[in-house]
Design a protein around this motif. Structure first.
Motif, PDB file in Angstrom:
ATOM      1  N   UNK A   1       0.845  -1.267  -0.052  1.00 11.29           N
ATOM      2  CA  UNK A   1      -0.040   0.060   0.054  1.00 11.29           C
ATOM      3  C   UNK A   1       0.884   1.193   0.042  1.00 11.29           C
ATOM      4  N   UNK A   2       1.879   1.137   0.773  1.00  9.81           N
ATOM      5  CA  UNK A   2       2.821   2.429   0.863  1.00  9.81           C
ATOM      6  C   UNK A   2       3.704   2.494  -0.202  1.00  9.81           C
ATOM      7  N   UNK A   3       4.275   1.371  -0.996  1.00  8.49           N
ATOM      8  CA  UNK A   3       5.283   1.453  -1.750  1.00  8.49           C
ATOM      9  C   UNK A   3       4.780   1.108  -3.111  1.00  8.49           C
ATOM     10  N   UNK A   4       3.869   0.436  -3.601  1.00  8.28           N
ATOM     11  CA  UNK A   4       3.572   0.165  -4.961  1.00  8.28           C
ATOM     12  C   UNK A   4       2.582   1.258  -5.441  1.00  8.28           C
ATOM     13  N   UNK A   5       1.629   1.498  -4.639  1.00  9.73           N
ATOM     14  CA  UNK A   5       0.682   2.765  -5.306  1.00  9.73           C
ATOM     15  C   UNK A   5       1.337   3.902  -5.556  1.00  9.73           C
ATOM     16  N   UNK A   6       2.188   4.456  -4.546  1.00  7.48           N
ATOM     17  CA  UNK A   6       3.219   5.742  -4.938  1.00  7.48           C
ATOM     18  C   UNK A   6       4.168   5.601  -6.016  1.00  7.48           C
ATOM     19  N   UNK A   7       4.392   4.353  -5.988  1.00  8.05           N
ATOM     20  CA  UNK A   7       5.626   4.043  -7.217  1.00  8.05           C
ATOM     21  C   UNK A   7       4.928   3.965  -8.507  1.00  8.05           C
ATOM     22  N   UNK A   8       3.699   3.502  -8.558  1.00  8.44           N
ATOM     23  CA  UNK A   8       3.012   3.718  -9.818  1.00  8.44           C
ATOM     24  C   UNK A   8       2.719   4.889 -10.201  1.00  8.44           C
ATOM     25  N   UNK A   9       2.569   5.847  -9.175  1.00  6.02           N
ATOM     26  CA  UNK A   9       2.306   7.453  -9.661  1.00  6.02           C
ATOM     27  C   UNK A   9       3.497   7.809 -10.227  1.00  6.02           C
ATOM     28  N   UNK A  10       4.748   7.428  -9.450  1.00 12.57           N
ATOM     29  CA  UNK A  10       6.000   8.011  -9.901  1.00 12.57           C
ATOM     30  C   UNK A  10       6.107   7.420 -11.401  1.00 12.57           C
ATOM     31  N   UNK A  11       6.023   6.204 -11.709  1.00 12.36           N
ATOM     32  CA  UNK A  11       6.287   5.706 -13.063  1.00 12.36           C
ATOM     33  C   UNK A  11       5.357   6.354 -14.056  1.00 12.36           C
TER      34      UNK A  11
END
Lengths: 268, 300
Positions: B22-32
């Protein structure tokens, strides 16, 4: 434990090096601004508590401390509660993708907070947690949960496997075994892990500042207010700094024997 | 110590997996997502393909030159502080008193800098180093050293490095101390009977036993020094000029200062990737070294 020649001198010098800057901060916090700017003394000539009084009477100041403690405690509890079963699983079992999962967890500990600041802001605003202690606590889980898993895994591994087997033979169910036997056995490990979670959550600023505006603003962000048009309020800044050191110092003081024992647990 | 294969263990790991995802993948997707797009404000986004990445990895562009400059600066910083903190931490751990109240006192003082919020660490050194109101700056200047971390690049670097040594050596020392405590006395007695020198005791007994904790210490110190932001930002603000602008400071400047989301996202991804690769290499090399050693020990 064998030690090296001249160890007392080395250690004393190092401890003095650690304490000097802190001493200077404490010294300044008891001075008035005029004294700080005009003279250079090793102790305050006219000690004053005015800086501290201002912090304790101004709500925008002292609420900062409450906010910070709030999210730190929530984060520590979540991290430990989630990490314990996982640490047990990593220590005892092999399962599909275990090594990759472990490294993936660890890789989040390596993620620079600067990378996540903006996406976190978007994410927590979208789910309505922005400016609550929960947002910061959950955000800090990103690096504290992996760390807790890592530390606890080491401690669980030092518990002999026979203890598990005996407990299961004695008819303990898994949850009962976990709470009654495993947790007390690794209590000092939990202490150490909690200490590390507290520490990394308490000291982090970038995410805490990005995810809050008013209602959950941490003390470290409140401190930036001392810069005003009239210049820096050095005394007030120093007093606020001293007060941020105190919770940490208390935590260390209470767990000092625990931690020494916890760190020494490898001695089996 | 063979682990049993049990796929149900996933149920124990699942909560951790979910909360970190929740804390890592979702924000990482935003960054990508950002990294492949360009924006002119108003939430209008345009597909930009790998444009930002090309610009980032090309040192002749403005973005690329800034990125590489801050990257080399940051790698140099990490190398310097590792070279100082690891040996110093080991020495301090070896110097710890054996028992009594002194142990507790030393542990408390050692742990103190670790629990100070990072911006307060910056503030402490900002004050401590000032020539007009800080003890360090005042003393250095009064004994004739022209020290000013605001205007002199070398002084700024020295301040940031000394600050980091002050802040983090304790972590290495505490971890090494824990490793040393785990050595049974019998080892030392055996060494004494063999007439081993102090150095031989260190290289043959203490260093191998500290190997696991040193792995943790080096990994943690590398990661944290490579993503250092708050402390140098408070003390020097990345200056004088750009001389102490590390990668995170550059990143925040681009992301929140200029609001160039695409550029910042591309930089984030490359930055993250470098850290993960370096740590993976560290981790594999050091765990393999450990496995080799325990195999030879087991055979002997």
């Amino acid at each position: 434990m064998q030690s090296i020649p001249g160890r007392r001198i080395i250690l004393s010098l190092f401890l003095v090096f650690l304490l000097l800057p802190i001493y200077w901060l404490v010294n300044m916090s008891f001075k008035t601004n005029t004294e700080i700017v005009s003279t250079m003394t090793l102790w305050p000539n006219h000690p004053t508590l005015a800086n501290y009084t201002r912090i304790f009477t101004d709500e925008s100041w002292y609420s900062g401390y409450i906010h910070s403690l709030n999210y730190v405690v929530i984060n520590t509890i979540i991290s430990i509660a989630f990490a314990l079963p996982a640490a047990y699983a990593f220590s005892r079992y092999r399962f599909l993708g275990d090594k990759h999962l472990f490294f993936w967890l660890l890789s989040n500990r390596m993620a620079p907070p600067a990378v996540y600041a903006l996406p976190f802001f978007n994410l927590y605003s979208a789910i309505g947690l922005f400016d609550t202690p929960w947002a910061v606590a959950l955000a800090h889980c990103l690096f504290n949960v992996p760390l807790a898993v890592w530390i606890l895994e080491g401690f669980v591994s030092s518990v002999p496997r026979e203890i598990d087997e005996t407990a299961f033979l004695d008819g303990y169910s898994f949850p009962k075994f976990f709470v009654k036997i495993l947790v007390p056995l690794i209590a000092s490990g939990i202490g150490v892990a909690a200490f590390f979670c507290f520490m990394f959550s308490w000291v982090e600023l970038l995410l805490a500042r990005t995810l809050t505006s008013v209602d959950a603003k941490p003390i470290s962000a409140v401190m930036t207010r001392t810069v005003s048009a009239a210049g820096m309020d050095w005394g007030l800044l120093a007093a606020a700094g001293v007060l941020t050191i105190i919770p940490g110092a208390l935590v260390i003081w209470f767990v000092r024997n625990y931690i020494a024992r916890g760190f020494a647990l490898g001695r089996v | 110590m063979d682990k049993t294969v049990n796929q149900k263990a996933w149920f124990l790991v699942l909560p951790v997996f979910l909360i970190v995802a929740f804390s890592a993948v979702l924000p990482l997707m935003t960054v990508v997502n950002y990294s492949f797009q360009d924006t002119f404000g108003n939430n209008q986004f345009f597909w930009n393909g790998v444009g930002w990445f090309k610009e980032l990895l090309d040192p002749s562009t403005d973005l690329g030159s800034r990125f590489f400059a801050s990257l080399w600066r940051n790698l140099f910083f990490s190398a310097v502080i590792l070279a100082i903190e690891v040996p110093l931490g080991i020495i301090v751990a070896l110097s710890m008193p054996r028992e009594g109240w002194r142990v507790a006192a030393c542990l408390v003082i050692l742990a103190l800098p670790l629990l100070i919020p990072w911006n307060v660490v910056g503030t402490i050194w900002q004050i401590f180093g000032r020539p007009d109101i800080g003890l360090l700056g005042y003393v250095l200047n009064s004994i004739g050293i022209d020290y000013n971390y605001v205007s002199n690049e070398f002084d700024a670097w020295a301040t940031v490095i000394v600050m980091d040594v002050w802040h983090w050596t304790s972590l290495v020392a505490l971890l090494c101390y824990a490793g040393l405590k785990s050595i049974p006395d019998a080892y030392y007695q055996a060494a004494q009977i063999d007439g081993a020198s102090r150095w031989a005791v260190f290289t043959a007994i203490q260093l191998p036993k500290m190997h696991r904790v040193l792995l943790i210490a080096v990994l943690l110190r590398f990661m944290d020094s490579f993503m250092i932001y708050t402390e140098p930002f408070v003390v020097t603000g990345g200056g004088p000029g750009n001389s102490t602008t590390f990668v995170s400071i550059e990143l925040v400047k681009i992301a929140l200062g200029q609001f160039d989301l695409g550029k910042a996202a591309a930089l984030s991804l490359v930055y993250n990737l470098i850290i993960i690769i370096v740590c993976w290499v560290f981790y594999t090399v050091m765990t393999n070294a450990g496995a080799d050693r325990s195999r030879t020990e087991g055979a002997a």
